[in-house]
Design a protein around this motif. Structure first.
Motif, PDB file in Angstrom:
ATOM      1  N   GLU A  61      -0.518   1.115   0.554  1.00  0.00           N
ATOM      2  CA  GLU A  61       0.880   0.996   0.143  1.00  0.00           C
ATOM      3  C   GLU A  61       1.765   1.746   1.123  1.00  0.00           C
ATOM      4  O   GLU A  61       1.581   2.953   1.338  1.00  0.00           O
ATOM      5  N   SER A  63       5.714   2.676   2.459  1.00  0.00           N
ATOM      6  CA  SER A  63       7.110   2.774   2.022  1.00  0.00           C
ATOM      7  C   SER A  63       8.040   2.118   3.042  1.00  0.00           C
ATOM      8  O   SER A  63       7.651   1.851   4.184  1.00  0.00           O
ATOM      9  N   THR A 131       0.771  -3.250   1.133  1.00  0.00           N
ATOM     10  CA  THR A 131       1.690  -3.443   0.015  1.00  0.00           C
ATOM     11  C   THR A 131       3.007  -2.734   0.297  1.00  0.00           C
ATOM     12  O   THR A 131       3.028  -1.643   0.882  1.00  0.00           O
ATOM     13  N   PRO A 133       6.728  -1.453  -1.651  1.00  0.00           N
ATOM     14  CA  PRO A 133       7.348  -1.292  -2.980  1.00  0.00           C
ATOM     15  C   PRO A 133       8.341  -2.418  -3.222  1.00  0.00           C
ATOM     16  O   PRO A 133       8.879  -2.993  -2.262  1.00  0.00           O
ATOM     17  N   HIS A 612      -5.408  -3.627  -1.147  1.00  0.00           N
ATOM     18  CA  HIS A 612      -4.113  -3.812  -1.806  1.00  0.00           C
ATOM     19  C   HIS A 612      -4.204  -4.855  -2.923  1.00  0.00           C
ATOM     20  O   HIS A 612      -3.495  -4.773  -3.913  1.00  0.00           O
ATOM     21  N   ARG A 615      -5.662  -3.254  -6.164  1.00  0.00           N
ATOM     22  CA  ARG A 615      -4.628  -2.491  -6.872  1.00  0.00           C
ATOM     23  C   ARG A 615      -3.660  -3.440  -7.579  1.00  0.00           C
ATOM     24  O   ARG A 615      -3.208  -3.168  -8.695  1.00  0.00           O
ATOM     25  N   TRP A 616      -3.331  -4.531  -6.910  1.00  0.00           N
ATOM     26  CA  TRP A 616      -2.366  -5.476  -7.476  1.00  0.00           C
ATOM     27  C   TRP A 616      -2.925  -6.135  -8.736  1.00  0.00           C
ATOM     28  O   TRP A 616      -2.219  -6.314  -9.719  1.00  0.00           O
ATOM     29  N   SER A 685       5.648  -6.326  -6.435  1.00  0.00           N
ATOM     30  CA  SER A 685       5.455  -5.624  -5.161  1.00  0.00           C
ATOM     31  C   SER A 685       5.592  -6.588  -3.993  1.00  0.00           C
ATOM     32  O   SER A 685       5.313  -7.782  -4.106  1.00  0.00           O
TER      33      SER A 685
END
Length: 701
Positions: A61, A63, A131, A133, A612, A615-616, A685
């Protein structure tokens, strides 16, 4: 071998340096010709830029600030205080041919995985995936950095109104060259234009000067005032048999709007394209018909009678254009040091300007194409009259002329409507649930459920296990947390003897599962999963350190990811291993299958879901509540039609991106961003894909 002669017997021309100082290596390469070699001999292979990113497991992930960090360093290098990104590494950044960012507005990770098979090229070209945000309204501004100056200002006006920006330490303002020369009070535009004596001293073309007899005069001879219009001029030159000749001309107004951006065909034979500095190649110039005389005529018509030209060492540009203009502002002289030495343009951009300004002033000419444009406040405004096809056509033409480009593609409003997004989200959840679910049986009436759970648990973490009693003999419905676990169970336990019964293992037979085998195969071939294997059957008492020690004997092991429950923090009975080479991963599969680790027999297979995606899947299951059935049913038919149209449009979009990607020069950093959605109707996301183009890599054709 005689000094100054190449292996082909050609004398090496003595090339004068550009304005400002150059490293010795740069001078040497320039003497050798384009690319640093004799034009008559074979060229050595250009050093390739390379991208390294540990986007695995918990580190997938990224930013918006980290994204800006990457783009800033890729575009500027060590200039403008840019440093290597903290989350990835660009090797040989100075050899990057350019940076291209493709933004797919209103699209998220949901779109990529719902229409995974339609994104044929995206998933096979870009090795690195992460990923993002969910996007906010100012996503585009975040790409340039929070608070960045999004509306480029002209150099002269910017430097006079904010002189303190010239020196980072405001306590040393008295040493600012602008303040020392002009004082602390704001000066008018005419204060910075060169005098007649300065024009002569710095070799500006003038009426009556030797060699300027045939030069075209702009006839901008009206009296200048502080409100006279200001225009930025920049030219790229190549070396011909005649000398320096123009190959590219750009003109912008004081608001940064591009008025002229044209390639020019030189009259004489080209000796050196100077591609490294100009970006111009033989291929780019081949179809060009525009001549210098055409550009001269256009410039003369475009410039008002009281126009002021601004640029860095404009004397060279005007000499190459063979034009005379009486009123100029030269930033190389405006910021000159006391001893007369000039600052290099990159240094000035670092000291005075913001990110976009810096790109403009270093000659990188940032390009922004798409339906969304920046207004004077830095906010995005929509221009729905431009289609994705038109944007692609402009990009194919303009991207080669820019070293930093943002290309924006968008969907029409009906394809991003909240009710359609909600329906797609629900369908993705249903399909994921079906892919994670298997049915095993038949079992005897008195079978041991505990032994079934133990055997199927060796394939991976189980989310739920239910006995189905509606059938003649009992079956067990098992839902896993990992796609790999469900696939392992189908592959390893179908036809096996479990709890004293020879059983069949299969996935649910539903409409959503008709393309399951195709999808599994494509996931295995996904470039993101190259060199990654899934290992199950680990004892939960094993720590990450224990596993590192146990697996250390495997050749070329690069990383280990131990998935954890995102609520409890406890790790599952499985892990992912990433290898430096695909062959090493295949070899490891043969070693691990059947390997007993501290009394537990391991099972493994090729990975299907990048970190990713794992997690998704977890977030989809835990954070997105069920949609209201009534609202979905009301528009079910309409949604089905829209979804089919959306499927076609996304396939076309994938082809657009592939066509643009193929047109890029080697060593170009390309980043594709699905910004994600963050609204009152729900959050999704975003997703990022990136890579540096290399024609030697696997083709996606």
């Amino acid at each position: 071998m005689a000094k100054g002669v190449c292996v082909n017997g050609c004398k090496r021309p003595r090339g004068g340096g550009e304005d400002g100082e150059e490293p010795r290596g740069a001078r040497k390469k320039r003497r050798l010709g384009d690319g640093g070699v004799c034009p008559h001999g074979p060229k050595p292979k250009e050093k390739s830029s390379r991208l390294s990113a540990a986007l695995f497991g918990e580190d997938c992930e990224i930013s918006h600030d980290q994204m800006y960090e990457l783009l800033k360093y890729a575009a500027l290098g060590k200039c403008h205080n840019a440093t290597q990104p903290s989350w990835c590494h660009i090797y040989h950044q100075s050899h990057l041919a350019g940076v291209v960012v493709i933004v797919l507005h209103e699209m998220s990770q949901l779109h990529f995985y719902k229409f995974y098979l339609q994104f044929k090229h995206l998933r096979k070209v870009f090795r690195h995936r992460f990923t993002l945000p969910p996007s906010s309204a100012n996503f585009l501004a975040n790409l340039y950095g929070e608070g960045a100056n999004l509306n480029p200002q002209n150099t002269a006006q910017g430097s006079t109104s904010t002189s303190s920006r010239c020196i980072p330490n405001s306590s040393n303002l008295q040493w600012d060259p602008i303040i020392q020369k002009y004082g602390e009070e704001k000066q008018g535009l005419t204060s910075y234009t060169l005098t007649l004596e300065e024009l002569k001293k710095n070799d500006y073309p003038m009426k009556g000067s030797p060699g300027c007899e045939d030069y075209m005069h702009t006839e901008c001879d009206q009296q200048r005032t502080d409100s006279s219009p200001l225009f930025g001029l920049d030219c790229e030159m190549c070396l011909t048999a005649k000398g320096n000749e123009v190959t590219h001309v750009s003109l912008v107004d004081a608001q940064g709007q591009c008025l002229l951006n044209e390639l020019v065909k030189p009259e004489s034979r080209i000796v050196n394209y100077r591609t490294r500095f100009s970006g111009i190649t033989r291929k780019i110039l081949l179809p060009v018909k525009t001549k210098l005389a055409d550009i001269q005529t256009r410039l003369k018509k475009m410039l008002p009678r009281d126009a002021v030209l601004v640029g860095h060492s404009l004397n060279a540009d005007l000499q190459a254009l063979q034009m005379i203009h009486p009123s100029v502002i030269d930033t190389s002289l405006l910021f000159a040091r006391n001893e007369g030495r000039r600052f290099k343009l990159k240094f000035l951009a670092k000291a005075v300007l913001g990110f976009l300004d810096c790109l403009q002033m270093t000659g990188q000419k940032p390009l922004l194409l798409g339906r969304q444009e920046l207004d004077s406040s830095g906010l995005c405004q929509s221009n729905l009259s431009t289609s994705n096809k038109q944007i692609l056509q402009r990009a194919l033409k303009d991207v080669p002329l820019s070293t930093f480009s943002i290309i924006q593609f968008s969907l029409d409003p009906e394809y991003v409507a909240p009710h359609l997004l909600a329906g797609i989200c629900e369908k993705v959840k249903v399909k994921l649930t079906d892919m994670l679910t298997i049915y095993a049986g038949p079992f005897d009436e008195s079978f041991c459920l505990k032994s079934v759970k133990k055997e199927f648990g060796r394939c991976g973490p189980i989310r739920s296990l239910t006995v189905v009693t509606e059938t003649y003999q009992p079956y067990v419905c098992i839902q896993y947390e990992m796609l790999e676990a469900a696939q392992l169970a189908v592959e390893n336990l179908n036809g096996a003897e479990v709890a004293g019964c020879c059983i069949k293992v299969q996935r649910p037979v539903t409409g959503t599962m008709l393309d399951c085998d195709v999808l599994i195969k494509e996931l295995e071939l996904d470039i993101e999963n190259e060199g990654v294997i899934y290992v199950a059957g680990l004892k939960k008492s094993l720590t990450e350190t224990d596993l590192q020690e146990e697996f250390s004997q495997l050749k070329d092991l690069e990383a280990l990811f131990l998935p954890r429950d995102l609520q409890s923090g406890k790790h599952r009975n499985c892990c992912f291993l990433k290898f430096q080479k695909s062959e090493s991963a295949v070899d490891a599969l043969g070693v691990i299958n059947g390997w007993a680790m501290r009394g537990s027999r391991l099972r493994s297979r090729k990975a299907l879901a990048p970190g990713h995606l794992w997690r998704w899947i977890w977030q989809m299951d835990h954070h997105n509540g069920k949609q209201r059935g009534d609202s979905l049913c009301e528009k079910k038919e309409q949604q089905s039609d829209l979804e089919q149209e959306l499927r076609k449009k996304l396939k076309k979009l994938d082809q657009h991106i592939w066509k643009l990607y193929r047109s890029l020069q080697n060593n170009t950093l390309c980043v594709v961003l699905f910004p994600g959605v963050n609204s009152m109707h729900g959050s999704q996301s975003g997703l990022g894909l990136m890579g540096i183009k290399d024609d030697g890599e696997r083709s996606a054709c």
